[in-house]
Design a protein around this motif. Structure first.
Motif, PDB file in Angstrom:
ATOM      1  N   PHE A   1     -34.169 -10.443  59.705  1.00 41.16           N
ATOM      2  CA  PHE A   1     -33.801  -9.373  60.635  1.00 41.16           C
ATOM      3  C   PHE A   1     -34.582  -8.123  60.283  1.00 41.16           C
ATOM      4  CE2 PHE A   1     -30.828  -5.843  61.719  1.00 41.16           C
ATOM      5  CZ  PHE A   1     -30.542  -6.138  63.036  1.00 41.16           C
ATOM      6  N   LEU A   2     -35.306  -7.598  61.253  1.00 44.00           N
ATOM      7  CA  LEU A   2     -36.015  -6.325  61.091  1.00 44.00           C
ATOM      8  C   LEU A   2     -35.352  -5.302  61.990  1.00 44.00           C
ATOM      9  CD1 LEU A   2     -38.391  -4.550  60.090  1.00 44.00           C
ATOM     10  CD2 LEU A   2     -39.710  -5.425  62.032  1.00 44.00           C
ATOM     11  N   GLU A   3     -34.894  -4.216  61.388  1.00 43.35           N
ATOM     12  CA  GLU A   3     -34.207  -3.165  62.147  1.00 43.35           C
ATOM     13  C   GLU A   3     -35.057  -1.905  62.163  1.00 43.35           C
ATOM     14  OE1 GLU A   3     -29.810  -1.160  62.203  1.00 43.35           O
ATOM     15  OE2 GLU A   3     -30.697  -1.483  60.229  1.00 43.35           O
ATOM     16  N   ILE A   4     -35.295  -1.383  63.354  1.00 35.79           N
ATOM     17  CA  ILE A   4     -36.024  -0.129  63.492  1.00 35.79           C
ATOM     18  C   ILE A   4     -34.978   0.942  63.808  1.00 35.79           C
ATOM     19  CG2 ILE A   4     -37.812   1.074  64.797  1.00 35.79           C
ATOM     20  CD1 ILE A   4     -38.822  -1.936  65.367  1.00 35.79           C
ATOM     21  N   GLY A   5     -34.661   1.743  62.800  1.00 35.14           N
ATOM     22  CA  GLY A   5     -33.621   2.763  62.918  1.00 35.14           C
ATOM     23  C   GLY A   5     -32.377   2.370  62.138  1.00 35.14           C
ATOM     24  N   THR A   6     -32.366   2.674  60.846  1.00 31.77           N
ATOM     25  CA  THR A   6     -31.278   2.268  59.955  1.00 31.77           C
ATOM     26  C   THR A   6     -29.996   3.059  60.190  1.00 31.77           C
ATOM     27  OG1 THR A   6     -32.984   1.934  58.270  1.00 31.77           O
ATOM     28  CG2 THR A   6     -30.683   1.892  57.519  1.00 31.77           C
ATOM     29  N   ALA A   7     -30.142   4.372  60.408  1.00 38.46           N
ATOM     30  CA  ALA A   7     -29.006   5.316  60.429  1.00 38.46           C
ATOM     31  C   ALA A   7     -28.232   5.149  59.121  1.00 38.46           C
ATOM     32  CB  ALA A   7     -28.143   5.131  61.665  1.00 38.46           C
ATOM     33  N   VAL A   8     -26.915   4.923  59.172  1.00 38.69           N
ATOM     34  CA  VAL A   8     -26.115   4.814  57.943  1.00 38.69           C
ATOM     35  C   VAL A   8     -26.098   3.393  57.386  1.00 38.69           C
ATOM     36  CG1 VAL A   8     -24.644   6.821  58.395  1.00 38.69           C
ATOM     37  CG2 VAL A   8     -23.988   4.578  59.307  1.00 38.69           C
ATOM     38  N   GLY A   9     -26.784   2.453  58.055  1.00 31.01           N
ATOM     39  CA  GLY A   9     -26.888   1.095  57.541  1.00 31.01           C
ATOM     40  C   GLY A   9     -25.816   0.134  58.015  1.00 31.01           C
ATOM     41  N   ARG A  10     -25.006   0.565  58.977  1.00 31.92           N
ATOM     42  CA  ARG A  10     -23.898  -0.278  59.447  1.00 31.92           C
ATOM     43  C   ARG A  10     -24.385  -1.619  59.987  1.00 31.92           C
ATOM     44  NH1 ARG A  10     -21.448   0.065  64.971  1.00 31.92           N
ATOM     45  NH2 ARG A  10     -19.457  -1.000  64.943  1.00 31.92           N
ATOM     46  N   THR A  11     -25.360  -1.595  60.899  1.00 31.24           N
ATOM     47  CA  THR A  11     -25.835  -2.835  61.510  1.00 31.24           C
ATOM     48  C   THR A  11     -26.451  -3.756  60.456  1.00 31.24           C
ATOM     49  OG1 THR A  11     -26.231  -1.658  63.592  1.00 31.24           O
ATOM     50  CG2 THR A  11     -27.282  -3.799  63.344  1.00 31.24           C
TER      51      THR A  11
ATOM     52  N   ILE B   1     -35.861   0.100  58.670  1.00 32.47           N
ATOM     53  CA  ILE B   1     -36.772   1.254  58.575  1.00 32.47           C
ATOM     54  C   ILE B   1     -36.048   2.519  59.038  1.00 32.47           C
ATOM     55  CG2 ILE B   1     -38.997   2.215  59.313  1.00 32.47           C
ATOM     56  CD1 ILE B   1     -39.783  -0.702  60.136  1.00 32.47           C
ATOM     57  N   GLU B   2     -36.157   3.584  58.235  1.00 28.05           N
ATOM     58  CA  GLU B   2     -35.531   4.860  58.598  1.00 28.05           C
ATOM     59  C   GLU B   2     -36.424   6.002  58.116  1.00 28.05           C
ATOM     60  OE1 GLU B   2     -33.675   7.613  60.174  1.00 28.05           O
ATOM     61  OE2 GLU B   2     -32.576   5.733  60.414  1.00 28.05           O
ATOM     62  N   ARG B   3     -36.486   7.075  58.909  1.00 28.04           N
ATOM     63  CA  ARG B   3     -37.326   8.214  58.510  1.00 28.04           C
ATOM     64  C   ARG B   3     -36.530   9.462  58.144  1.00 28.04           C
ATOM     65  NH1 ARG B   3     -40.005  10.336  64.200  1.00 28.04           N
ATOM     66  NH2 ARG B   3     -38.088  11.235  65.002  1.00 28.04           N
ATOM     67  N   ASP B   4     -35.272   9.546  58.562  1.00 24.83           N
ATOM     68  CA  ASP B   4     -34.455  10.740  58.309  1.00 24.83           C
ATOM     69  C   ASP B   4     -33.930  10.723  56.866  1.00 24.83           C
ATOM     70  OD1 ASP B   4     -32.009  12.295  58.014  1.00 24.83           O
ATOM     71  OD2 ASP B   4     -32.083  12.609  60.172  1.00 24.83           O
TER      72      ASP B   4
ATOM     73  N   THR C   1     -33.739  -4.661  52.375  1.00 23.61           N
ATOM     74  CA  THR C   1     -34.856  -3.813  51.937  1.00 23.61           C
ATOM     75  C   THR C   1     -34.943  -2.636  52.896  1.00 23.61           C
ATOM     76  OG1 THR C   1     -36.058  -5.761  51.166  1.00 23.61           O
ATOM     77  CG2 THR C   1     -37.345  -3.752  51.494  1.00 23.61           C
ATOM     78  N   LEU C   2     -34.870  -1.429  52.359  1.00 25.56           N
ATOM     79  CA  LEU C   2     -34.972  -0.213  53.167  1.00 25.56           C
ATOM     80  C   LEU C   2     -36.370   0.356  53.017  1.00 25.56           C
ATOM     81  CD1 LEU C   2     -33.764   2.113  54.869  1.00 25.56           C
ATOM     82  CD2 LEU C   2     -32.931   3.114  52.745  1.00 25.56           C
TER      83      LEU C   2
END
Length: 193
Positions: free
Chosen positions: A39-49, A65-68, A89-90
């Motif tokens: 699973f590749l997630e674009i936009g981690t936010a708080v990591g819930r998903t 992946i997260e930039r904030d 992996t973040l």
């Protein structure tokens, strides 16, 4: 360990956009249906998903992946406190600039809405043969169908870009997309057979 309720409460209190419960349930069903083990997630936010997905299969591999910087710090804390920390992996940085290796059975796009076409184009080569690309917020609170409900110029621009992304997905020759009303609207895209 923080429980999911704590993470969701934090997200609500800090106005962190997380996937709506209905949309998340659809995502989980599709990951199981297509037997997605990476699973590749674009936009981690708080990591819930990422945390929810990491728990679906014992051998699930999650890259997010997260930039904030604030979100990165919060997600790291949530991952570290979880039983899934070794499966996630973040990657810190802008999803349009970082490099990702390997292929994924599910690519989940839930970051800057105005960049969805660019995210799709950058990451679809990382999709495994029978994989799916899932895009959230396709309805954007009903505004994609009814842009007249907002007078905010920035929101109108965003809605135009989401509508253009929807048309873009519909016009792809090598992929087919199904649109679902669950949550805030979800698109599921896969290669044509």
């Amino acid at each position: 360990m923080k429980n999911m309720e704590d993470i969701e409460t934090y997200a609500a209190q800090h106005r962190v956009p997380v996937m709506m419960d209905e949309g998340l349930e659809l995502l989980k069903r599709k990951i199981i249906e297509y037997d997605c083990r990476s699973f590749l997630e674009i936009g981690t936010a708080v990591g819930r998903t990422s945390l929810v997905v990491a728990g679906l299969f014992p051998n699930m591999r999650v890259v997010t992946i997260e930039r904030d910087p604030e979100m990165i710090a919060q997600a790291k804390e949530n991952f570290f406190d979880s039983p899934f920390k070794d499966k996630i992996t973040l990657i810190e940085g802008d999803a349009l600039e970082v490099e990702v290796e390997g292929t994924f059975d599910c690519i989940f796009i839930d970051a800057a809405k105005a960049q969805y076409v660019r995210f799709f184009n950058k990451y679809y080569p990382h999709l495994s043969e029978n994989g799916i690309i899932v895009s959230d917020n396709m309805n954007f609170h009903g505004l994609v169908e009814h842009p007249e409900r907002t007078n905010n110029r920035g929101t109108k621009q965003l809605v135009r870009k989401l509508r253009a992304y929807k048309e873009y997905l519909g016009a792809l020759v090598d992929f087919e997309t199904a649109f679902y009303e669950d949550g805030d609207g979800v698109a599921i895209t896969r290669r044509r057979k």
